[in-house]
Write an enzyme that holds these catalytic residues in place. Structure first.
Site, PDB file in Angstrom:
ATOM      1  CD  GLU A   1      -7.454  -5.889   1.940  1.00 30.02           C
ATOM      2  OE1 GLU A   1      -6.297  -6.364   1.856  1.00 30.02           O
ATOM      3  OE2 GLU A   1      -7.735  -4.724   1.588  1.00 30.02           O
TER       4      GLU A   1
ATOM      5  CB  SER B   1      -0.936   0.004   1.213  1.00 34.77           C
ATOM      6  OG  SER B   1      -0.221  -0.283   2.405  1.00 34.77           O
TER       7      SER B   1
ATOM      8  CG  ASP C   1       2.591  -6.661   1.144  1.00 35.69           C
ATOM      9  OD1 ASP C   1       2.403  -7.873   0.962  1.00 35.69           O
ATOM     10  OD2 ASP C   1       1.692  -5.792   1.055  1.00 35.69           O
TER      11      ASP C   1
END
Ligand code: KIV
Length: 284
Positions: A180, A43, A81
Site C-alpha cells: 500500500e 475499511s 481483514d
C-alpha cells in the site's frame, strides 16, 4: 479461486483483480464480474460504519460483514481483514481470531497488517492451516498514530526495509502481500524478487495485481480522493439524483401509479362499494 490458483496466475504473468466488499449484494456483483479476490477490508469500519479510521473495527463487526459477503460470493477468493488488536495480544489470540474468520465468517484466508514484526504471527496462523495475506507500506490501522497517511519507500533505507519485510513475510508463509502506497520502483523490485503475488493499492503498475476500496472506485464515499484511485462510476451522484426524484414523485403523486398497485376483482369491488355506501349512510 483459491490460493494455489492465485499463485499460478503470477507464474503465468496473469494480473490479479481484487476489490473490497462488505455486504451480500456487492459481493454478488463482484463475484459475477469474476473479480479474483474479494477482501472484507477493515475499511468497512469507515465506509459502512462511519468511523474516522479503521482501528475501531471489532471482530464482531468484521464477522458480520464477512458472513454477508460469503453468502454473496461463490467463485472469488474470500479474505477477511483481521482488525486492529485481534492478532497483537498473543499468537493464541491471533490463531483463534483467524479461525473465526474461517469457521464463522465463511472466509478462505485472512489478511494482517505489519512488517517483519508480524512474521511469527503469519507463520503460526499459516501452520494452523489458514492462508495469510500480508500488508506492508502504509498500514492504515496505525498510520494516524505513528506517521500519517504517506507514501512509503521514498528513500534507500525505507526501500531496503520494505524489500526485506516482503522477503520475511514470504519466508513466514504468507501466500500474497498487499503493497500500500509504496513507490513504483520499490514495488517492482519486491514483485520481481518474491515468488508470491503482490497486490498493489497506490503502488503503481508493476504489482502482480491491484486492489481498490469499492466505495472509492464507485464514488460512494466522496470525502476522500486519494491520487491512486480511478473512479469507474459515480454512484453517489446517481443515488442522490434517484432519491431526489423519488421524493419529488411522492410529493407530486407520480408514484405509485397503477403499475405499482393491485386491484380488487370488479364484481367484488361493486359489493364493497355497496357496503361502504351503507356505512356512510349509517345503515349498518
Ligand atoms: O481495509 C482495506 O480495505 C484494505 C485495503 C486497502 C487493502 O486493507
Amino acid at each position: 479461486m483459491n490460493v494455489q490458483k492465485l499463485s499460478n496466475m503470477k507464474a503465468k504473468s496473469q494480473k490479479i483483480s481484487a476489490i473490497t466488499a462488505y455486504d451480500y449484494s456487492f459481493a454478488k456483483i463482484a463475484d459475477d464480474a469474476e473479480i479474483d479476490v474479494i477482501l472484507v477490508g477493515d475499511s468497512g469500519a469507515m465506509v459502512m460504519f462511519g468511523y474516522e479510521t479503521t482501528s475501531p473495527a471489532t471482530m464482531e463487526e468484521m464477522l458480520l460483514m464477512s458472513k454477508a459477503v460469503s453468502r454473496g460470493s461463490k467463485k472469488s477468493l474470500l479474505v477477511g481483514d483481521m482488525p486492529f488488536m485481534s492478532y497483537h495480544t498473543s499468537i493464541e489470540d491471533a490463531i483463534r481470531n483467524a479461525g473465526r474468520f474461517i469457521k464463522e465468517g465463511g472466509m478462505q484466508a485472512v489478511k494482517i497488517e505489519g512488517n517483519r514484526t508480524v512474521a511469527k504471527t503469519i507463520s503460526a496462523i499459516t501452520k494452523a492451516g489458514i492462508p495469510v495475506m500480508g500488508h506492508i507500506g502504509l498500514q492504515p490501522q496505525m498510520a494516524k498514530s505513528w506517521d500519517g497517511y504517506r507514501v512509503h519507500g521514498t528513500n534507500y533505507l525505507s526501500a531496503k526495509q520494505l524489500i526485506e519485510d516482503a522477503h520475511e513475510l514470504e519466508q513466514a508463509g504468507a501466500f500474497c502481500i498487499v503493497l500500500e502506497m509504496i513507490t513504483e520502483e520499490v514495488s517492482k523490485i519486491i514483485s520481481e524478487s518474491i515468488r508470491i503475488p503482490t497486490i498493489g493499492i497506490g503502488s503503481g503498475r508493476y504489482c502482480d495485481g491491484q486492489i481498490l476500496v469499492l466505495h472509492d472506485l464507485l464514488n460512494l464515499n466522496d470525502s476522500l480522493h486519494p491520487k491512486f484511485v480511478k473512479q469507474y462510476a459515480d454512484l453517489k451522484k446517481q443515488s442522490q439524483k434517484a432519491l431526489t426524484n423519488y421524493k419529488d414523485d411522492i410529493s407530486s403523486n407520480n408514484f405509485p401509479t397503477s403499475a405499482h398497485s393491485w386491484s380488487l376483482e370488479p364484481s367484488e369491488l361493486k359489493k364493497l362499494q355497496k357496503y361502504f355506501g351503507l356505512i356512510k349512510k349509517n345503515k349498518l
